[in-house]
Write an enzyme that holds these catalytic residues in place. Structure first.
Site, PDB file in Angstrom:
ATOM      1  CE  LYS A  90      60.228  25.382 -26.736  1.00  0.00           C
ATOM      2  NZ  LYS A  90      61.067  26.562 -27.107  1.00  0.00           N
ATOM      3  CE  LYS A 114      67.300  19.401 -32.056  1.00  0.00           C
ATOM      4  NZ  LYS A 114      68.266  20.423 -31.597  1.00  0.00           N
ATOM      5  CE  LYS A 126      67.694  26.630 -33.740  1.00  0.00           C
ATOM      6  NZ  LYS A 126      67.887  25.456 -32.867  1.00  0.00           N
ATOM      7  CG  ASP A 166      70.690  27.583 -31.492  1.00  0.00           C
ATOM      8  OD1 ASP A 166      70.322  26.415 -31.337  1.00  0.00           O
ATOM      9  OD2 ASP A 166      71.631  27.873 -32.273  1.00  0.00           O
ATOM     10  CB  THR A 210      71.663  21.027 -24.388  1.00  0.00           C
ATOM     11  OG1 THR A 210      70.514  21.867 -24.448  1.00  0.00           O
ATOM     12  CG2 THR A 210      71.963  20.488 -25.762  1.00  0.00           C
ATOM     13  CG  ASN A 241      73.859  26.817 -21.599  1.00  0.00           C
ATOM     14  OD1 ASN A 241      74.139  27.186 -20.462  1.00  0.00           O
ATOM     15  ND2 ASN A 241      72.716  26.277 -21.943  1.00  0.00           N
ATOM     16  CB  SER A 380      62.248  24.017 -24.176  1.00  0.00           C
ATOM     17  OG  SER A 380      63.417  24.791 -24.086  1.00  0.00           O
TER      18      SER A 380
HETATM   19  N1  GLU Z   1      68.248  25.636 -29.639  1.00  0.00           N
HETATM   20  C1  GLU Z   1      68.042  24.408 -28.933  1.00  0.00           C
HETATM   21  C2  GLU Z   1      67.984  23.268 -29.902  1.00  0.00           C
HETATM   22  O1  GLU Z   1      68.724  23.255 -30.872  1.00  0.00           O
HETATM   23  C3  GLU Z   1      66.874  24.492 -27.958  1.00  0.00           C
HETATM   24  C4  GLU Z   1      65.550  24.826 -28.551  1.00  0.00           C
HETATM   25  C5  GLU Z   1      64.423  25.037 -27.524  1.00  0.00           C
HETATM   26  O2  GLU Z   1      64.666  24.885 -26.335  1.00  0.00           O
HETATM   27  O3  GLU Z   1      63.322  25.344 -27.982  1.00  0.00           O
HETATM   28  O4  GLU Z   1      67.262  22.316 -29.785  1.00  0.00           O
END
Ligand code: GLU
Length: 448
Positions: A90, A114, A126, A166, A210, A241, A380
């Site tokens: 994820k 995270k 990612k 992202d 976020t 965002n 998410s």
């Molecule tokens: N890109 C965001 C992060 O750095 C969200 C990732 C997501 O929602 O899967 O955590």
């Protein structure tokens, strides 16, 4: 202390000398894990560190697309499926010209820890592309997203890998990606992407999550000193965002946000970016695709400092919301001189290693992005649950869950830091608490 960690750092430096960002992120984590490795030999016996630094799988592909004038273009596409011990991979997709394998490996690695901190069943991954969305028409962005998904679709799935947004990937891009996924996979698999439109399976509050989350985390840090956001002056970087959500929540809690920034420079608004009109304008700036912070200064008659970052502004709280390594040693020295009391990171790895070393020697409350920005991916995770249930919570319900998750993350980081001998060090706390859950699952799952 810990020969195992020394050996690992040496090995990483030797194997990936050109992966600068990945080395920075992984060495930071390994340094935090020294006391854990000293205390428990099971991790070394099971070769957890050797395994955790290598992605389970990396997909790299060509993304050809045609612009509005019929000209051919080719970009690089990537998906790093880093660790699935806790659940499906994820993490977001980043579309930015700086994207390369090192940057996506650093982001994927951070994501493992995270996602673990959220307590939800999500592995880490990612992806993205070196495509530059700036100045592209919506039709061009759509064609690019379709081409990107034409390869990615066979590698993802709601129980396999769940991409999201992202930098450079927001609601519009997720829509285009979903359209192409549905067509190729011949299935409306709601949970294959998160950050979807709220009319078709997206979670309420995902756009805010976020930014709200980072302020909830900072609120907990301030509370450890009997303090709060009330009456505080805040500097924020970026205007996307994440910055938008952070401005909203900090303002709601009684703070005055005086800066936002873009690649062109920063805005200083002495009256505060506080009215609904000003906050809503941030969304317009993003949607315009111009990527210029100066637009705000021109519209509202605020000061604009071309080519500068906001960290020279005297503030109580600084929230970096733009990108990696946006806070250097000189920046944090300046912030300290001006009396800053808290720096919660909202971008991933906002702070350079030298700046972080400096902060550890001060009493400034500092939290790493993998802890304080986890509210985005946590929401998410909630979106995935709602999709499985064919159901959706109301905004206040999602917000409440997000708030509880952020409080819990703060508590686990704080406790892990104390338990392993560095009270108040949220970097060590986040790395250790995030690691333990993943590493223990990897031990349970044997050699894989
Ligand atoms: N890109 C965001 C992060 O750095 C969200 C990732 C997501 O929602 O899967 O955590």
């Amino acid at each position: 202390m810990s020969k195992y960690v020394d050996r690992m750092i040496e090995q990483l430096n030797k194997t990936y000398p050109w992966e600068k960002e990945f080395l920075q992120a992984s060495i930071e984590v390994l340094e935090s894990l020294r006391p854990v490795m000293e205390k428990d030999s099971r991790y070394e016996e099971a070769a957890i560190l050797e395994r955790i630094v290598v992605p389970e799988r990396t997909i790299m592909f060509r993304v050809p697309w045609m612009d509005d004038n019929g000209k051919y273009h080719v970009n690089h596409g990537f998906r790093v499926q880093f660790n699935s011990a806790l659940g499906p991979y994820k993490g977001g997709l980043r579309f930015h010209p700086s994207v390369n394998l090192s940057i996506l490996k650093f982001l994927g690695f951070e994501q493992i820890f995270k996602n673990s901190l959220t307590g939800l069943p999500m592995g880490g991954g990612k992806g993205g592309s070196d495509f530059d969305p700036r100045g592209k028409s919506s039709a061009e962005v759509m064609r690019f997203c379709q081409s990107f998904m034409s390869e990615l679709w066979r590698h993802i799935g709601q129980d396999l890998d769940v991409p999201a947004g992202d930098i450079g990937v927001g609601g519009r891009e997720i829509g285009f990606l979903m359209g192409q996924y549905k067509k190729l996979a011949n299935i409306h698999q709601g949970g294959v992407l998160t950050g979807k439109g709220q009319g078709w399976g997206g979670s309420k509050m995902r756009p805010e999550a976020t930014g709200f989350g980072v302020v909830y985390f900072a609120q907990e840090m301030l509370a450890t000193k009997g303090d709060s956001f009330e009456g505080k002056k805040v500097a924020i970087s970026g205007f996307g965002n994440v910055a938008w959500g952070a401005v909203r929540k900090a303002t709601e809690l009684g703070a005055k946000v005086v800066t936002i920034s873009g690649p062109d420079g920063f805005v200083y608004d002495a009256n505060g970016i506080s009215t609904p009109e000003k906050i809503a304008y941030m969304l317009e700036m993003r949607a315009s695709g111009r990527d210029k912070a100066q637009d705000y200064a021109d519209k509202f008659g605020a000061e604009f400092h071309a080519g500068k970052r906001p960290w020279c502004t005297p503030v109580d709280v600084a929230i970096p919301c733009a990108t990696q390594n946006e806070l250097g040693l000189e920046d944090v020295k300046e912030l300290k001189k001006n009396g800053v009391i808290a720096i919660p990171e909202a971008s991933n790895m906002s702070t350079t290693p030298e700046a972080m070393e400096f902060l550890f020697e001060t009493d400034i409350l500092f939290s790493p992005g993998k802890a304080s920005n986890a509210g985005g991916v946590a929401t998410s995770g909630l979106e995935m649950s709602q999709n499985s249930l064919r159901f959706g919570w109301e905004s206040d319900e999602v917000d409440q869950k997000l708030h509880t998750i952020m409080k819990n993350i703060h508590k686990s980081c704080k406790e892990a830091a104390e338990q392993f001998g560095t009270p108040g060090n949220y970097v060590n706390g986040a790395n250790i608490a995030g690691f333990l859950r993943v590493a223990n699952a990897m031990i349970d799952q044997g050699v894989c």
